[in-house]
Design a protein around this motif. Structure first.
Motif, PDB file in Angstrom:
ATOM      1  N   MET A   1       0.845  -1.193   0.000  1.00 31.63           N
ATOM      2  CA  MET A   1       0.000   0.000   0.000  1.00 31.63           C
ATOM      3  C   MET A   1       0.882   1.246   0.000  1.00 31.63           C
ATOM      4  SD  MET A   1      -2.781   1.132   2.874  1.00 31.63           S
ATOM      5  CE  MET A   1      -3.579  -0.460   2.728  1.00 31.63           C
ATOM      6  N   SER A   2       0.492   2.254  -0.758  1.00 32.66           N
ATOM      7  CA  SER A   2       1.285   3.477  -0.812  1.00 32.66           C
ATOM      8  C   SER A   2       0.375   4.690  -0.873  1.00 32.66           C
ATOM      9  CB  SER A   2       2.215   3.461  -2.025  1.00 32.66           C
ATOM     10  OG  SER A   2       1.456   3.507  -3.219  1.00 32.66           O
ATOM     11  N   ARG A   3       0.938   5.846  -0.534  1.00 32.82           N
ATOM     12  CA  ARG A   3       0.244   7.115  -0.707  1.00 32.82           C
ATOM     13  C   ARG A   3       1.196   8.046  -1.427  1.00 32.82           C
ATOM     14  NH1 ARG A   3       1.546  10.958   3.373  1.00 32.82           N
ATOM     15  NH2 ARG A   3      -0.344  12.082   2.859  1.00 32.82           N
TER      16      ARG A   3
ATOM     17  N   LYS B   1       0.523  11.556  18.609  1.00 36.27           N
ATOM     18  CA  LYS B   1       1.525  10.713  19.270  1.00 36.27           C
ATOM     19  C   LYS B   1       1.453   9.287  18.730  1.00 36.27           C
ATOM     20  CE  LYS B   1       3.347  13.584  22.357  1.00 36.27           C
ATOM     21  NZ  LYS B   1       4.790  13.917  22.411  1.00 36.27           N
ATOM     22  N   ALA B   2       0.236   8.786  18.543  1.00 36.55           N
ATOM     23  CA  ALA B   2       0.049   7.425  18.035  1.00 36.55           C
ATOM     24  C   ALA B   2       0.609   7.293  16.626  1.00 36.55           C
ATOM     25  CB  ALA B   2      -1.434   7.061  18.053  1.00 36.55           C
ATOM     26  N   LYS B   3       0.383   8.284  15.780  1.00 36.04           N
ATOM     27  CA  LYS B   3       0.895   8.239  14.409  1.00 36.04           C
ATOM     28  C   LYS B   3       2.420   8.149  14.393  1.00 36.04           C
ATOM     29  CE  LYS B   3      -1.107  11.366  11.696  1.00 36.04           C
ATOM     30  NZ  LYS B   3      -1.782  12.654  11.371  1.00 36.04           N
ATOM     31  N   SER B   4       3.052   8.892  15.286  1.00 36.14           N
ATOM     32  CA  SER B   4       4.510   8.838  15.376  1.00 36.14           C
ATOM     33  C   SER B   4       4.979   7.462  15.817  1.00 36.14           C
ATOM     34  CB  SER B   4       5.006   9.910  16.358  1.00 36.14           C
ATOM     35  OG  SER B   4       6.406   9.881  16.467  1.00 36.14           O
ATOM     36  N   LEU B   5       4.313   6.865  16.806  1.00 41.07           N
ATOM     37  CA  LEU B   5       4.690   5.537  17.297  1.00 41.07           C
ATOM     38  C   LEU B   5       4.469   4.469  16.226  1.00 41.07           C
ATOM     39  CD1 LEU B   5       3.219   5.676  20.920  1.00 41.07           C
ATOM     40  CD2 LEU B   5       5.643   5.678  20.288  1.00 41.07           C
ATOM     41  N   LEU B   6       3.394   4.601  15.467  1.00 39.67           N
ATOM     42  CA  LEU B   6       3.105   3.619  14.419  1.00 39.67           C
ATOM     43  C   LEU B   6       4.159   3.629  13.322  1.00 39.67           C
ATOM     44  CD1 LEU B   6      -0.762   4.173  14.127  1.00 39.67           C
ATOM     45  CD2 LEU B   6       0.356   2.052  14.859  1.00 39.67           C
ATOM     46  N   LYS B   7       4.669   4.801  12.990  1.00 40.42           N
ATOM     47  CA  LYS B   7       5.650   4.918  11.914  1.00 40.42           C
ATOM     48  C   LYS B   7       7.074   4.641  12.378  1.00 40.42           C
ATOM     49  CE  LYS B   7       3.191   6.120   8.261  1.00 40.42           C
ATOM     50  NZ  LYS B   7       3.144   5.283   7.045  1.00 40.42           N
ATOM     51  N   LYS B   8       7.370   4.953  13.629  1.00 43.89           N
ATOM     52  CA  LYS B   8       8.763   4.947  14.067  1.00 43.89           C
ATOM     53  C   LYS B   8       9.123   3.839  15.057  1.00 43.89           C
ATOM     54  CE  LYS B   8       9.127   9.910  13.252  1.00 43.89           C
ATOM     55  NZ  LYS B   8       9.353  11.257  13.819  1.00 43.89           N
ATOM     56  N   THR B   9       8.147   3.017  15.452  1.00 42.57           N
ATOM     57  CA  THR B   9       8.439   1.910  16.360  1.00 42.57           C
ATOM     58  C   THR B   9       7.786   0.629  15.847  1.00 42.57           C
ATOM     59  OG1 THR B   9       6.473   2.033  17.810  1.00 42.57           O
ATOM     60  CG2 THR B   9       8.280   3.589  18.248  1.00 42.57           C
ATOM     61  N   ASP B  10       8.135  -0.478  16.458  1.00 42.34           N
ATOM     62  CA  ASP B  10       7.533  -1.773  16.126  1.00 42.34           C
ATOM     63  C   ASP B  10       6.513  -2.210  17.176  1.00 42.34           C
ATOM     64  OD1 ASP B  10       9.083  -2.097  13.799  1.00 42.34           O
ATOM     65  OD2 ASP B  10      10.774  -2.856  14.975  1.00 42.34           O
TER      66      ASP B  10
ATOM     67  N   LYS C   1      -9.372   5.953  13.111  1.00 38.70           N
ATOM     68  CA  LYS C   1      -9.951   5.936  11.766  1.00 38.70           C
ATOM     69  C   LYS C   1     -10.808   7.167  11.516  1.00 38.70           C
ATOM     70  CE  LYS C   1     -12.167   2.903   8.405  1.00 38.70           C
ATOM     71  NZ  LYS C   1     -12.729   1.558   8.154  1.00 38.70           N
ATOM     72  N   GLN C   2     -11.522   7.640  12.527  1.00 38.49           N
ATOM     73  CA  GLN C   2     -12.332   8.850  12.389  1.00 38.49           C
ATOM     74  C   GLN C   2     -11.463  10.062  12.052  1.00 38.49           C
ATOM     75  OE1 GLN C   2     -14.336   8.981  16.181  1.00 38.49           O
ATOM     76  NE2 GLN C   2     -16.133   7.867  15.440  1.00 38.49           N
ATOM     77  N   HIS C   3     -10.269  10.114  12.631  1.00 44.10           N
ATOM     78  CA  HIS C   3      -9.381  11.256  12.432  1.00 44.10           C
ATOM     79  C   HIS C   3      -8.513  11.131  11.184  1.00 44.10           C
ATOM     80  CE1 HIS C   3     -10.540  12.509  16.448  1.00 44.10           C
ATOM     81  NE2 HIS C   3      -9.837  13.624  16.286  1.00 44.10           N
ATOM     82  N   CYS C   4      -8.105   9.915  10.862  1.00 46.33           N
ATOM     83  CA  CYS C   4      -7.121   9.724   9.788  1.00 46.33           C
ATOM     84  C   CYS C   4      -7.700   9.098   8.531  1.00 46.33           C
ATOM     85  CB  CYS C   4      -5.951   8.866  10.292  1.00 46.33           C
ATOM     86  SG  CYS C   4      -5.138   9.567  11.729  1.00 46.33           S
ATOM     87  N   GLY C   5      -8.932   8.595   8.606  1.00 44.58           N
ATOM     88  CA  GLY C   5      -9.560   8.000   7.433  1.00 44.58           C
ATOM     89  C   GLY C   5      -9.094   6.600   7.123  1.00 44.58           C
ATOM     90  N   LYS C   6      -8.298   6.032   8.016  1.00 43.77           N
ATOM     91  CA  LYS C   6      -7.801   4.658   7.820  1.00 43.77           C
ATOM     92  C   LYS C   6      -7.470   4.059   9.178  1.00 43.77           C
ATOM     93  CE  LYS C   6      -4.544   6.254   5.166  1.00 43.77           C
ATOM     94  NZ  LYS C   6      -4.661   7.708   5.316  1.00 43.77           N
ATOM     95  N   SER C   7      -7.373   2.753   9.234  1.00 42.97           N
ATOM     96  CA  SER C   7      -7.071   2.072  10.493  1.00 42.97           C
ATOM     97  C   SER C   7      -5.610   2.289  10.870  1.00 42.97           C
ATOM     98  CB  SER C   7      -7.347   0.578  10.358  1.00 42.97           C
ATOM     99  OG  SER C   7      -6.386  -0.022   9.497  1.00 42.97           O
ATOM    100  N   PRO C   8      -5.260   2.073  12.146  1.00 43.05           N
ATOM    101  CA  PRO C   8      -3.850   2.176  12.544  1.00 43.05           C
ATOM    102  C   PRO C   8      -2.946   1.244  11.738  1.00 43.05           C
ATOM    103  CG  PRO C   8      -5.253   2.121  14.485  1.00 43.05           C
ATOM    104  CD  PRO C   8      -6.133   1.832  13.308  1.00 43.05           C
ATOM    105  N   ARG C   9      -3.423   0.046  11.442  1.00 38.66           N
ATOM    106  CA  ARG C   9      -2.607  -0.915  10.691  1.00 38.66           C
ATOM    107  C   ARG C   9      -2.366  -0.414   9.255  1.00 38.66           C
ATOM    108  NH1 ARG C   9      -1.304  -5.624  12.201  1.00 38.66           N
ATOM    109  NH2 ARG C   9      -2.977  -5.693  13.765  1.00 38.66           N
TER     110      ARG C   9
END
Length: 305
Positions: free
Chosen positions: A1-3, A242-251, A274-282
């Motif tokens: 998946m890409s953006r 904060k969650a977005k940063s953790l999802l991208k930068k940690t495992d 999902k309400q804020h970002c339009g997609k699931s955390p995964r």
């Protein structure tokens, strides 16, 4: 998946958009400049990020918060996220303007310090050359490398340093005050600092108000006047960034990320995310960036990088 991240370079329009929002404190999401056509109109619409325009030459009109503003050279105007607005180039002397879009935990503070608010979304600036240079350098740093990302966000901070210095100078000269003169500002500042320190803990706005020593309704009304949103909205936005940063930068697992930002229930966290970002955390974690270079505004992509 890409953006995709778009970069358009043309004699009358240059733009960098859909940037990855990796910096939690202050992050550039798009920037550019344009020689507008006569009567060119944008909106009405609502933005997901702050957007700040600076008029270099020509004239135009902004309508926001049910008010119209006639603008010209060296006027800057702010459109906050979630606020409907439109703006239109003059038919006789269409404007040329430049812009920056940004998000982050310090965005509200930067906007206030630069002299903008929903109540006062426009002002004259005396730092045109600096801002123009910084935006041009942002556009030059359009690659997907981490170095270019750091460069763009550093230039965004320099933009606000220039805006703040200019505003402080103008305020001293004409005796005006920023939102910091509002009686509730100090309470809002304390509340924001407390939430930034304790966002990972169970936190209720009523308890926060009690801790600061004011009632909840006064805290909420003060927050809306100073920041433009409720304390609850600020807390949720803080946790999601904060969650977005953790999802991208940690495992860390999704469950661990949820717990790290104050959500004991992973399902509840995923729903809010999902309400804020339009997609699931995964999905957010798995998507990759792709740069699309275009010949001109609205043209089909020329190449991918």
């Amino acid at each position: 998946m890409s953006r995709t991240m778009g970069f358009t370079s043309h004699a009358r329009y240059k733009c960098l958009e859909d940037l990855q929002k990796d910096s939690v404190d202050l992050c550039l999401t798009y920037c550019g400049w344009e020689y507008c056509e006569s009567g060119y109109r944008f909106g009405p619409n609502k933005r997901e990020a702050y957007v700040l325009h600076v008029v270099k030459e020509g004239k135009g009109t902004l309508e926001i918060n049910k008010k119209k503003y006639k603008l010209g050279p060296k006027d800057a105007f702010l459109i906050p996220p979630g606020v409907e607005a439109w703006y239109e180039a003059d038919k006789e002397e269409p404007w040329r303007y430049m812009w920056i879009g940004f998000v982050g935990l310090k965005a509200d503070e930067c906007v206030s310090g630069a002299g903008f608010s929903l109540k006062n979304p426009t002002r004259k600036i005396g730092c045109m050359e600096k801002i123009s240079d910084y935006i041009d350098r942002m556009l030059e740093a359009h690659q997907l490398s981490y170095g270019d990302e750091l460069t763009r966000n550093a230039l965004l901070m320099l933009c606000f340093a220039a805006f703040m210095e200019d505003y402080a100078k103008n305020s001293a000269e004409d005796g005006t005050n920023s939102g910091r003169s509002y009686p509730g500002f100090v309470y809002v500042k304390h509340a924001m600092e407390y939430m930034k320190e304790h966002y990972s803990e169970p936190l209720k706005i009523g308890q926060l108000a009690d801790f600061i020593g004011i009632n909840r309704s006064y805290l909420t009304s003060s927050f809306k006047k100073v920041v433009g949103c409720s304390p609850q909205e600020f807390l949720v936005n803080l946790r999601i960034e904060k969650a977005k940063s953790l999802l991208k930068k940690t495992d860390l697992s999704i469950n661990a990320v949820a717990a790290s930002v104050g959500y004991a229930d992973q399902l509840a966290f995923s729903k809010v995310f999902k309400q804020h970002c339009g997609k699931s955390p995964r999905m957010y974690r798995e998507e990759k960036m792709e740069l699309i270079v275009m010949r001109a505004k609205g043209y089909t992509a020329q190449e991918k990088m």
